[in-house]
Design an enzyme around this catalytic site. Sequence first.
Site, PDB file in Angstrom:
ATOM      1  N   HIS A  87       0.862  -1.190   0.000  1.00  0.00           N
ATOM      2  CA  HIS A  87       0.000   0.000   0.000  1.00  0.00           C
ATOM      3  C   HIS A  87       0.891   1.231   0.000  1.00  0.00           C
ATOM      4  O   HIS A  87       1.990   1.199   0.554  1.00  0.00           O
ATOM      5  CB  HIS A  87      -0.926   0.000   1.219  1.00  0.00           C
ATOM      6  CG  HIS A  87      -2.175   0.812   1.017  1.00  0.00           C
ATOM      7  ND1 HIS A  87      -3.366   0.245   0.587  1.00  0.00           N
ATOM      8  CD2 HIS A  87      -2.424   2.132   1.185  1.00  0.00           C
ATOM      9  CE1 HIS A  87      -4.288   1.201   0.503  1.00  0.00           C
ATOM     10  NE2 HIS A  87      -3.733   2.359   0.857  1.00  0.00           N
ATOM     11  N   ARG A 173     -12.813  12.823   4.452  1.00  0.00           N
ATOM     12  CA  ARG A 173     -11.476  13.434   4.572  1.00  0.00           C
ATOM     13  C   ARG A 173     -11.097  14.162   3.284  1.00  0.00           C
ATOM     14  O   ARG A 173     -10.481  15.224   3.301  1.00  0.00           O
ATOM     15  CB  ARG A 173     -10.425  12.349   4.866  1.00  0.00           C
ATOM     16  CG  ARG A 173     -10.369  11.924   6.321  1.00  0.00           C
ATOM     17  CD  ARG A 173      -9.515  10.695   6.482  1.00  0.00           C
ATOM     18  NE  ARG A 173      -8.132  10.908   6.118  1.00  0.00           N
ATOM     19  CZ  ARG A 173      -7.339   9.970   5.582  1.00  0.00           C
ATOM     20  NH1 ARG A 173      -7.785   8.753   5.348  1.00  0.00           N
ATOM     21  NH2 ARG A 173      -6.098  10.243   5.297  1.00  0.00           N
ATOM     22  N   SER A 188      -6.793   4.559   8.351  1.00  0.00           N
ATOM     23  CA  SER A 188      -7.356   4.246   7.036  1.00  0.00           C
ATOM     24  C   SER A 188      -6.594   3.102   6.360  1.00  0.00           C
ATOM     25  O   SER A 188      -7.190   2.118   5.906  1.00  0.00           O
ATOM     26  CB  SER A 188      -7.305   5.508   6.170  1.00  0.00           C
ATOM     27  OG  SER A 188      -7.601   5.205   4.839  1.00  0.00           O
ATOM     28  N   LYS A 192      -7.698  -1.357   6.554  1.00  0.00           N
ATOM     29  CA  LYS A 192      -7.935  -2.150   5.340  1.00  0.00           C
ATOM     30  C   LYS A 192      -7.009  -3.363   5.321  1.00  0.00           C
ATOM     31  O   LYS A 192      -7.409  -4.476   4.994  1.00  0.00           O
ATOM     32  CB  LYS A 192      -7.701  -1.290   4.087  1.00  0.00           C
ATOM     33  CG  LYS A 192      -8.749  -0.205   3.898  1.00  0.00           C
ATOM     34  CD  LYS A 192      -8.709   0.405   2.514  1.00  0.00           C
ATOM     35  CE  LYS A 192      -7.684   1.490   2.324  1.00  0.00           C
ATOM     36  NZ  LYS A 192      -7.983   2.760   2.982  1.00  0.00           N
TER      37      LYS A 192
HETATM   38  N1  IUR Z   1      -4.337   5.323   1.256  1.00  0.00           N
HETATM   39  C1  IUR Z   1      -5.359   5.034   2.098  1.00  0.00           C
HETATM   40  O1  IUR Z   1      -5.955   3.976   1.973  1.00  0.00           O
HETATM   41  N2  IUR Z   1      -5.682   5.881   3.070  1.00  0.00           N
HETATM   42  C2  IUR Z   1      -5.032   7.038   3.254  1.00  0.00           C
HETATM   43  O2  IUR Z   1      -5.357   7.780   4.163  1.00  0.00           O
HETATM   44  C3  IUR Z   1      -3.978   7.343   2.360  1.00  0.00           C
HETATM   45  C4  IUR Z   1      -3.633   6.480   1.379  1.00  0.00           C
HETATM   46  I1  IUR Z   1      -3.013   9.093   2.542  1.00  0.00           I
END
Ligand code: IUR
Length: 450
Positions: A87, A173, A188, A192
């Site tokens: 990510h 956001r 965030s 996930k």
């Molecule tokens: N990717 C995400 O999934 N959440 C975030 O807050 C950011 C990048 I910055």
Amino acid sequence: MPLVPNFPELIRKKRDGGRLTAEEIRAFVRGVKDKTMQDSQIGAMLMAIWQSGMVAEETLALTREMMLSGEVLRWPKEWTGLVVDKHSTGGVGDKVSIPLAPALAAYGCKVPMISGRGLAHTGGTLDKLESIPGFNVHQSGQQMEQILKDVGCCIVGQTENLVPADKVLYAIRDITATIDSLPLITGSIMSKKGAESLYSLVLDVKYGKAALYKDIRSARVLAQSLVSAGNDLGIRTGAVLSSMDNPIGRCVGNSLEVVEALECLKGRGPADLHGLVTCLGGYLLWMSGKASTLESGKQEIGKTLESGAALRKFQAMLQAQGVSSENARSLCSMDSDYTQVLRRACCQAELEVQEEGTVLEINGMILAEVLHRLGAGRTKSGEPINHSVGAELLVTVGQQVKTGDSWIRIHYETPALDEKLQEFLQGALVIGSPDLLNHMPLVSEFIPPK
Ligand code: IUR
């Protein structure tokens, strides 16, 4: 806590710099999920968190509650040690996830990637993939498991069942100037990844002019927060810090980035993109014990790109996620005419270099702002975007250029690329003497799992 939480009281407490208890954080996340908290209250709480911050315990509680707001996926026993992901904190031209997920699948990993949409000026993997007709980012846990069995990777979004609290918070956001908050980013991303029940995870934490965090020191603090939340959730998590001044690759904008990701999968992508894909994938393989060194991990990922194995996985993933077999085959053929499948914007305009010299920088932030105004990003939650809007860079950093050379091709429709925008965009191209070139590598630091 009372049966119906007093949300104004919670917001006030955080606004005034107080520390929320685990119970109060649970009440906030539940209120977000079951919609008992109004959007205006959610926006106010996000701003209070943005301003007052959170201590590590609060951030971990937020991450866990967001993860538990939906289903936590469980995988077959025989996949133990195989389920991995990557990510990024977001950048300009960052399409790394698109080739990396199938490359890892081609190596034998299982990649249940839950991604995001564009946030502020940064692009989102889901928006990019949705420029492919038929591509469906909404998949249930069961459907994800089937795709991982059949293909090995999928790229999906949050749903009413999968990290629903992040689905709501992410969108709010984006329109309330509360993206660049360490606890909110940690909650965030890691909620996930926690819901994916991963064995191992690599994070690409960006810093620079076109990143959320402009300096490497604050990016390092964010990386440490993400790594410790990951390890707290039982995921072997490491991070790299990578520079985000210039766009990654030569294309920015949703459908153009899909084309560039496909070129990378065909072994013909730009060197920086190929380097980042192999570096992040190689680090992940090494970190999770699947490669004996970082170098051999990089080579293994490189082989999946050069052999076409990753491309075949991507084609299978497209079909499994709703793209017709004809379109998937067309996009993945070596002599693809991409415009047969991906819509091309009706207008293109090239801008010219205004002084001779060496390209020192192409400012990703300026470019992203222009594309945003041309319709590539959102200013309201849920707003449609124009996937065909984008830019192709016709020069690279370090290249010698002459006055009158074309340096960028902008793809646009309505609104048009007017003179004011063109003038603003010219500021993105920085020309100077070659001894002012920055020779820092793209990836400057590795943060190992704890
Ligand atoms: N990717 C995400 O999934 N959440 C975030 O807050 C950011 C990048 I910055």
